[in-house]
Design a protein around this motif. Structure first.
Motif, PDB file in Angstrom:
ATOM      1  N   GLY A 117      51.961  44.609  39.200  1.00 28.37           N
ATOM      2  CA  GLY A 117      51.347  44.272  37.917  1.00 28.37           C
ATOM      3  C   GLY A 117      50.648  42.933  37.880  1.00 28.37           C
ATOM      4  O   GLY A 117      50.192  42.499  36.825  1.00 28.37           O
ATOM      5  N   ILE A 118      50.534  42.263  39.037  1.00 30.18           N
ATOM      6  CA  ILE A 118      49.879  40.954  39.039  1.00 30.18           C
ATOM      7  C   ILE A 118      48.400  41.106  38.713  1.00 30.18           C
ATOM      8  O   ILE A 118      47.761  42.082  39.109  1.00 30.18           O
ATOM      9  CB  ILE A 118      50.071  40.235  40.409  1.00 30.18           C
ATOM     10  CG1 ILE A 118      49.567  38.792  40.359  1.00 30.18           C
ATOM     11  CG2 ILE A 118      49.384  40.994  41.525  1.00 30.18           C
ATOM     12  CD1 ILE A 118      50.399  37.860  39.537  1.00 30.18           C
ATOM     13  N   GLY A 119      47.891  40.171  37.956  1.00 33.30           N
ATOM     14  CA  GLY A 119      46.469  40.142  37.634  1.00 33.30           C
ATOM     15  C   GLY A 119      45.820  39.009  38.391  1.00 33.30           C
ATOM     16  O   GLY A 119      45.634  39.080  39.592  1.00 33.30           O
ATOM     17  N   GLY A 120      45.555  37.924  37.684  1.00 33.54           N
ATOM     18  CA  GLY A 120      44.908  36.782  38.302  1.00 33.54           C
ATOM     19  C   GLY A 120      45.882  35.864  39.005  1.00 33.54           C
ATOM     20  O   GLY A 120      47.014  35.684  38.566  1.00 33.54           O
ATOM     21  N   ILE A 121      45.406  35.310  40.110  1.00 30.87           N
ATOM     22  CA  ILE A 121      46.151  34.281  40.836  1.00 30.87           C
ATOM     23  C   ILE A 121      45.154  33.179  41.147  1.00 30.87           C
ATOM     24  O   ILE A 121      44.126  33.412  41.784  1.00 30.87           O
ATOM     25  CB  ILE A 121      46.750  34.816  42.155  1.00 30.87           C
ATOM     26  CG1 ILE A 121      47.700  35.984  41.900  1.00 30.87           C
ATOM     27  CG2 ILE A 121      47.475  33.685  42.893  1.00 30.87           C
ATOM     28  CD1 ILE A 121      48.185  36.659  43.177  1.00 30.87           C
ATOM     29  N   GLY A 122      45.468  31.989  40.684  1.00 28.75           N
ATOM     30  CA  GLY A 122      44.600  30.853  40.946  1.00 28.75           C
ATOM     31  C   GLY A 122      45.413  29.697  41.481  1.00 28.75           C
ATOM     32  O   GLY A 122      46.611  29.608  41.232  1.00 28.75           O
ATOM     33  N   SER A 123      44.758  28.822  42.224  1.00 29.66           N
ATOM     34  CA  SER A 123      45.458  27.641  42.712  1.00 29.66           C
ATOM     35  C   SER A 123      44.635  26.407  42.385  1.00 29.66           C
ATOM     36  O   SER A 123      43.409  26.457  42.310  1.00 29.66           O
ATOM     37  CB  SER A 123      45.727  27.742  44.206  1.00 29.66           C
ATOM     38  OG  SER A 123      44.529  27.838  44.927  1.00 29.66           O
ATOM     39  N   TYR A 124      45.348  25.321  42.161  1.00 31.98           N
ATOM     40  CA  TYR A 124      44.727  24.053  41.795  1.00 31.98           C
ATOM     41  C   TYR A 124      45.111  22.990  42.819  1.00 31.98           C
ATOM     42  O   TYR A 124      46.108  23.129  43.524  1.00 31.98           O
ATOM     43  CB  TYR A 124      45.171  23.646  40.389  1.00 31.98           C
ATOM     44  CG  TYR A 124      44.821  24.698  39.354  1.00 31.98           C
ATOM     45  CD1 TYR A 124      43.528  24.811  38.866  1.00 31.98           C
ATOM     46  CD2 TYR A 124      45.777  25.592  38.897  1.00 31.98           C
ATOM     47  CE1 TYR A 124      43.199  25.790  37.942  1.00 31.98           C
ATOM     48  CE2 TYR A 124      45.454  26.577  37.973  1.00 31.98           C
ATOM     49  CZ  TYR A 124      44.160  26.666  37.497  1.00 31.98           C
ATOM     50  OH  TYR A 124      43.835  27.630  36.586  1.00 31.98           O
ATOM     51  N   CYS A 125      44.334  21.941  42.904  1.00 30.99           N
ATOM     52  CA  CYS A 125      44.541  20.881  43.901  1.00 30.99           C
ATOM     53  C   CYS A 125      45.905  20.205  43.785  1.00 30.99           C
ATOM     54  O   CYS A 125      46.414  19.667  44.757  1.00 30.99           O
ATOM     55  CB  CYS A 125      43.463  19.814  43.757  1.00 30.99           C
ATOM     56  SG  CYS A 125      41.848  20.404  44.240  1.00 30.99           S
ATOM     57  N   ARG A 137      42.002  39.112  39.982  1.00 24.15           N
ATOM     58  CA  ARG A 137      40.989  38.170  40.459  1.00 24.15           C
ATOM     59  C   ARG A 137      41.719  37.019  41.133  1.00 24.15           C
ATOM     60  O   ARG A 137      42.899  36.818  40.909  1.00 24.15           O
ATOM     61  CB  ARG A 137      40.095  37.693  39.329  1.00 24.15           C
ATOM     62  CG  ARG A 137      40.840  36.905  38.268  1.00 24.15           C
ATOM     63  CD  ARG A 137      40.219  37.109  36.892  1.00 24.15           C
ATOM     64  NE  ARG A 137      40.859  36.239  35.914  1.00 24.15           N
ATOM     65  CZ  ARG A 137      42.083  36.439  35.424  1.00 24.15           C
ATOM     66  NH1 ARG A 137      42.818  37.439  35.837  1.00 24.15           N
ATOM     67  NH2 ARG A 137      42.591  35.613  34.525  1.00 24.15           N
ATOM     68  N   ARG A 138      41.015  36.289  41.972  1.00 23.18           N
ATOM     69  CA  ARG A 138      41.585  35.162  42.708  1.00 23.18           C
ATOM     70  C   ARG A 138      40.618  33.995  42.634  1.00 23.18           C
ATOM     71  O   ARG A 138      39.392  34.194  42.644  1.00 23.18           O
ATOM     72  CB  ARG A 138      41.808  35.510  44.193  1.00 23.18           C
ATOM     73  CG  ARG A 138      42.617  36.774  44.447  1.00 23.18           C
ATOM     74  CD  ARG A 138      44.088  36.562  44.131  1.00 23.18           C
ATOM     75  NE  ARG A 138      44.893  37.746  44.447  1.00 23.18           N
ATOM     76  CZ  ARG A 138      45.217  38.677  43.563  1.00 23.18           C
ATOM     77  NH1 ARG A 138      44.793  38.610  42.336  1.00 23.18           N
ATOM     78  NH2 ARG A 138      45.981  39.690  43.905  1.00 23.18           N
ATOM     79  N   TRP A 139      41.133  32.768  42.592  1.00 29.00           N
ATOM     80  CA  TRP A 139      40.276  31.599  42.622  1.00 29.00           C
ATOM     81  C   TRP A 139      41.033  30.374  43.113  1.00 29.00           C
ATOM     82  O   TRP A 139      42.261  30.335  43.087  1.00 29.00           O
ATOM     83  CB  TRP A 139      39.665  31.327  41.249  1.00 29.00           C
ATOM     84  CG  TRP A 139      40.623  30.795  40.228  1.00 29.00           C
ATOM     85  CD1 TRP A 139      40.908  29.496  39.971  1.00 29.00           C
ATOM     86  CD2 TRP A 139      41.423  31.567  39.338  1.00 29.00           C
ATOM     87  NE1 TRP A 139      41.844  29.404  38.966  1.00 29.00           N
ATOM     88  CE2 TRP A 139      42.172  30.661  38.559  1.00 29.00           C
ATOM     89  CE3 TRP A 139      41.583  32.928  39.112  1.00 29.00           C
ATOM     90  CZ2 TRP A 139      43.066  31.086  37.590  1.00 29.00           C
ATOM     91  CZ3 TRP A 139      42.467  33.345  38.148  1.00 29.00           C
ATOM     92  CH2 TRP A 139      43.199  32.435  37.387  1.00 29.00           C
ATOM     93  N   VAL A 140      40.264  29.434  43.580  1.00 34.52           N
ATOM     94  CA  VAL A 140      40.763  28.121  43.972  1.00 34.52           C
ATOM     95  C   VAL A 140      39.932  27.110  43.199  1.00 34.52           C
ATOM     96  O   VAL A 140      38.702  27.151  43.258  1.00 34.52           O
ATOM     97  CB  VAL A 140      40.616  27.893  45.497  1.00 34.52           C
ATOM     98  CG1 VAL A 140      41.048  26.472  45.854  1.00 34.52           C
ATOM     99  CG2 VAL A 140      41.421  28.910  46.269  1.00 34.52           C
ATOM    100  N   ASP A 141      40.580  26.241  42.467  1.00 33.18           N
ATOM    101  CA  ASP A 141      39.886  25.244  41.649  1.00 33.18           C
ATOM    102  C   ASP A 141      40.262  23.864  42.173  1.00 33.18           C
ATOM    103  O   ASP A 141      41.205  23.248  41.715  1.00 33.18           O
ATOM    104  CB  ASP A 141      40.268  25.404  40.185  1.00 33.18           C
ATOM    105  CG  ASP A 141      39.397  24.572  39.268  1.00 33.18           C
ATOM    106  OD1 ASP A 141      38.460  23.905  39.757  1.00 33.18           O
ATOM    107  OD2 ASP A 141      39.648  24.574  38.051  1.00 33.18           O
TER     108      ASP A 141
END
Length: 142
Positions: A117-125, A137-141
């Motif tokens: 059930g995971i949706g978005g996964i993002g990582s921050y500095c 969706r996936r992102w790196v910010d």
């Protein structure tokens, strides 16, 4: 008379708190939690973090991450009534930003990716990882 009432109420509150705390210690389970206790699979960083509105799906994701890593995620941000970004799932209480001291970001993300059930996964500095129950969706910010 008023002082006696206040003392009686304080005594009842103390008794209720003591019996409730003793019962909680014996019922807690470390990692594998029933669905109704999934909220115990994570901690909040401060009392101001709003996580009480997390839907079962998000609590289950946090529980899955705890089971996969052997540690409870610390929620650094949950529901934000006035999110800074328009359309943020934090505004709908469908997202959590987490950290897990002692674990690499890569380990946390791998556990999140395998969560049903995971949706978005993002990582921050700063080492914070975002998980939500929205679209995948996936992102790196950084």
């Amino acid at each position: 008379m008023q002082n006696a009432s206040l003392i009686a109420m304080a005594g009842l509150f103390a008794l209720q708190s003591a019996t409730g705390a003793a019962g909680q210690d014996t019922k807690r389970q470390a990692i594998h939690l029933p669905e109704h206790e999934a909220r115990l699979a994570y901690a909040v960083q401060t009392v101001s973090v709003r996580a009480g509105c997390f839907p079962t799906r998000l609590r289950a994701i946090l529980s899955h991450i705890a089971a996969e890593t052997g540690r409870r995620p610390i929620v650094t941000s949950g529901h934000r009534p006035h999110p800074s970004r328009h359309g943020s799932l934090h505004g709908k209480c469908l997202a959590a930003d987490i950290r897990m001291p002692g674990l690499s970001e890569r380990t946390i993300i791998a556990a999140a990716k395998s969560a049903p059930g995971i949706g978005g996964i993002g990582s921050y500095c700063n080492g914070i990882v975002h998980v939500d129950v929205g679209p995948q969706r996936r992102w790196v910010d950084c």
